[in-house]
Design a protein around this motif. Structure first.
Motif, PDB file in Angstrom:
ATOM      1  N   ARG A  54       0.843  -1.200   0.000  1.00  0.00           N
ATOM      2  CA  ARG A  54       0.000   0.000   0.000  1.00  0.00           C
ATOM      3  C   ARG A  54       0.868   1.235   0.000  1.00  0.00           C
ATOM      4  O   ARG A  54       1.909   1.295   0.657  1.00  0.00           O
ATOM      5  N   HIS A  55       0.433   2.244  -0.751  1.00  0.00           N
ATOM      6  CA  HIS A  55       1.031   3.581  -0.707  1.00  0.00           C
ATOM      7  C   HIS A  55      -0.123   4.551  -0.519  1.00  0.00           C
ATOM      8  O   HIS A  55      -0.916   4.764  -1.448  1.00  0.00           O
ATOM      9  N   GLY A  56      -0.258   5.134   0.675  1.00  0.00           N
ATOM     10  CA  GLY A  56      -1.422   5.982   0.914  1.00  0.00           C
ATOM     11  C   GLY A  56      -2.696   5.184   0.672  1.00  0.00           C
ATOM     12  O   GLY A  56      -2.918   4.132   1.286  1.00  0.00           O
ATOM     13  N   LYS A  57      -3.522   5.642  -0.263  1.00  0.00           N
ATOM     14  CA  LYS A  57      -4.763   4.942  -0.597  1.00  0.00           C
ATOM     15  C   LYS A  57      -4.627   4.099  -1.863  1.00  0.00           C
ATOM     16  O   LYS A  57      -5.629   3.647  -2.422  1.00  0.00           O
ATOM     17  N   PHE A  58      -3.392   3.855  -2.313  1.00  0.00           N
ATOM     18  CA  PHE A  58      -3.135   3.041  -3.497  1.00  0.00           C
ATOM     19  C   PHE A  58      -2.787   1.614  -3.101  1.00  0.00           C
ATOM     20  O   PHE A  58      -1.956   1.392  -2.211  1.00  0.00           O
ATOM     21  N   GLU A 143       3.667   8.897   5.391  1.00  0.00           N
ATOM     22  CA  GLU A 143       2.663   7.990   5.959  1.00  0.00           C
ATOM     23  C   GLU A 143       2.468   8.334   7.436  1.00  0.00           C
ATOM     24  O   GLU A 143       3.432   8.323   8.222  1.00  0.00           O
ATOM     25  N   PRO A 144       1.245   8.616   7.871  1.00  0.00           N
ATOM     26  CA  PRO A 144       1.040   9.110   9.237  1.00  0.00           C
ATOM     27  C   PRO A 144       1.271   8.080  10.335  1.00  0.00           C
ATOM     28  O   PRO A 144       1.408   8.466  11.500  1.00  0.00           O
ATOM     29  N   ALA A 174      -0.721  15.007  -0.934  1.00  0.00           N
ATOM     30  CA  ALA A 174       0.653  15.451  -1.102  1.00  0.00           C
ATOM     31  C   ALA A 174       1.243  15.959   0.213  1.00  0.00           C
ATOM     32  O   ALA A 174       2.452  16.175   0.311  1.00  0.00           O
ATOM     33  N   VAL A 175       0.401  16.137   1.223  1.00  0.00           N
ATOM     34  CA  VAL A 175       0.845  16.614   2.532  1.00  0.00           C
ATOM     35  C   VAL A 175       0.939  15.462   3.522  1.00  0.00           C
ATOM     36  O   VAL A 175       1.951  15.290   4.212  1.00  0.00           O
ATOM     37  N   ILE A 176      -0.122  14.648   3.614  1.00  0.00           N
ATOM     38  CA  ILE A 176      -0.155  13.450   4.462  1.00  0.00           C
ATOM     39  C   ILE A 176      -0.872  12.369   3.662  1.00  0.00           C
ATOM     40  O   ILE A 176      -1.957  12.598   3.126  1.00  0.00           O
ATOM     41  N   ALA A 177      -0.300  11.194   3.579  1.00  0.00           N
ATOM     42  CA  ALA A 177      -0.852  10.130   2.746  1.00  0.00           C
ATOM     43  C   ALA A 177      -1.915   9.323   3.488  1.00  0.00           C
ATOM     44  O   ALA A 177      -1.730   8.966   4.650  1.00  0.00           O
TER      45      ALA A 177
END
Length: 290
Positions: A54-58, A143-144, A174-177
C-alpha cells in the motif's frame, strides 16, 4: 472511499490470498480506468504474485517485475472470488454494470473483481515497472503511522500550511498520505476542532490533533485487521462516530451531528464538541432555503 485503514486491510487480505499464486490474465473492462499503456495487460499472464502493498490509498500488487497499482477512488472496491465465474466478463461503465476489471489465477480461475458503483467513474489502474512511476504515488506525503511521522514532523506540516483550513490539510495526499474525507472528520471530532480551523495553531493544539490522528487511525487499523474485503465497508461505517451520521446524536455529548454540503462531497461535525456550539454555514442548504 476506502482510506488508509481499509486499504491496509485490503492489502493484507489480498496478500494472504495471492502471494505465490500465478496470474492467468487481467481483463480490464472499463477501459478509461486503465491509465498506462506501455505495459499490456497480457504481460501479467504466467507471472507469480510476489507481494501486495500500500502507498497511501493506493494498492500495489507486485506481479513478476510489474506493479499493478490501483486507486479505488470514491466508489471502487475489490470482490474476491474462490472460483472462475460461469459467465465471461463484459465491458461496462454504467451503474448497472459496475465491473471494471477482473484478475484470474491459475489453475482454477480464482481471483478478484474490481468494481466501481455510481455514475461518476474515477477508478485508476496502472501497470508500471516501479510504483513511483505513478505520479500520484511519487508525490504522496509521509505515511502518518510510520515511526518517522513524529509530533515535530506534524508540527512542521501545520506551520507550512499556515492559514489553510485544517480539514483540507489533513485530506491533501501530497501533505499526508492516506487520510480522506471520513477519517479527517473523525480525527477533528476526536481533537475537538472545527474543520475550518486554520492549520497554524498553538503547540497544545498541535499535540492534541496529533494524538487524535494517531489514535483514530490506529484504532481503525486494529478494527480492520484480519477482516476480509467483504467485511470492511460495514466495519468502517460501524466505527465512525460523526462522518456520515448527520442528524444523529453525537456519541460524546448528545448534540445533533450537523453537516456542510459541497458540490461533490460533505463533512460532518458536532457543534458542541468542535465549534463551541456554533452551527457552521452550509452554503448549499442556504441556497435551497432561499
Amino acid at each position: 472511499m476506502p482510506e488508509l485503514p481499509e486499504v491496509q486491510a485490503l492489502a493484507a487480505d489480498l496478500g494472504a490470498r495471492l502471494v505465490g499464486r500465478t496470474v492467468r490474465r487481467l481483463d480490464v473492462l472499463a477501459f478509461p480506468a486503465l491509465k498506462t499503456f506501455e505495459i499490456p495487460t497480457s504481460a501479467l499472464a504466467g507471472r507469480p504474485v510476489r507481494g501486495v502493498g500500500r502507498h497511501g490509498k493506493f494498492l500495489d500488487l507486485e506481479i513478476g517485475d510489474v506493479h499493478l497499482v490501483m486507486h479505488l477512488a470514491r466508489a471502487g472496491w475489490i470482490r474476491w472470488r474462490d472460483r472462475e465465474p460461469k459467465s465471461s466478463a463484459r465491458p461496462g461503465r454504467s451503474p448497472k454494470n459496475p465491473l471494471a476489471a477482473r484478475l484470474l489465477l491459475e489453475p482454477d480461475g480464482a481471483g478478484f473483481d474490481v468494481t466501481e458503483a455510481g455514475s461518476k467513474k474515477s477508478l485508476a489502474i496502472h501497470l508500471v515497472h516501479d510504483s513511483r512511476e505513478v505520479e500520484r504515488v511519487r508525490t504522496l506525503g509521509p505515511e502518518p503511522l510510520d515511526d518517522a511521522f513524529t509530533l515535530d514532523v506534524f508540527a512542521g506540516i501545520l506551520r507550512r500550511a499556515g492559514r489553510a483550513q485544517i480539514k483540507g490539510v489533513l485530506r491533501d495526499q501530497a501533505v499526508i498520505a492516506g487520510i480522506g474525507n471520513a477519517y479527517s472528520d473523525e480525527i477533528l471530532h476526536a481533537a475537538k476542532m472545527s474543520p475550518f480551523k486554520p492549520a497554524a495553531m498553538s503547540d497544545e493544539e498541535v499535540a492534541r490533533l496529533y494524538r487524535a490522528l494517531q489514535e483514530t487511525l490506529r484504532d481503525a487499523v486494529a478494527r480492520s485487521e484480519g477482516l476480509a474485503a467483504s467485511e470492511l465497508k460495514a466495519e468502517k461505517h460501524e466505527g465512525l462516530r460523526v462522518h456520515g451520521r448527520a442528524g444523529e446524536a453525537c456519541p460524546v455529548c448528545g448534540d445533533t451531528i450537523r453537516q456542510v454540503i459541497y458540490h461533490d462531497s460533505s463533512l460532518q461535525y458536532c457543534p458542541t464538541c468542535q465549534t463551541g456550539g456554533k452551527v457552521l454555514a452550509d452554503r448549499v442548504l442556504s441556497r435551497l432555503l432561499k
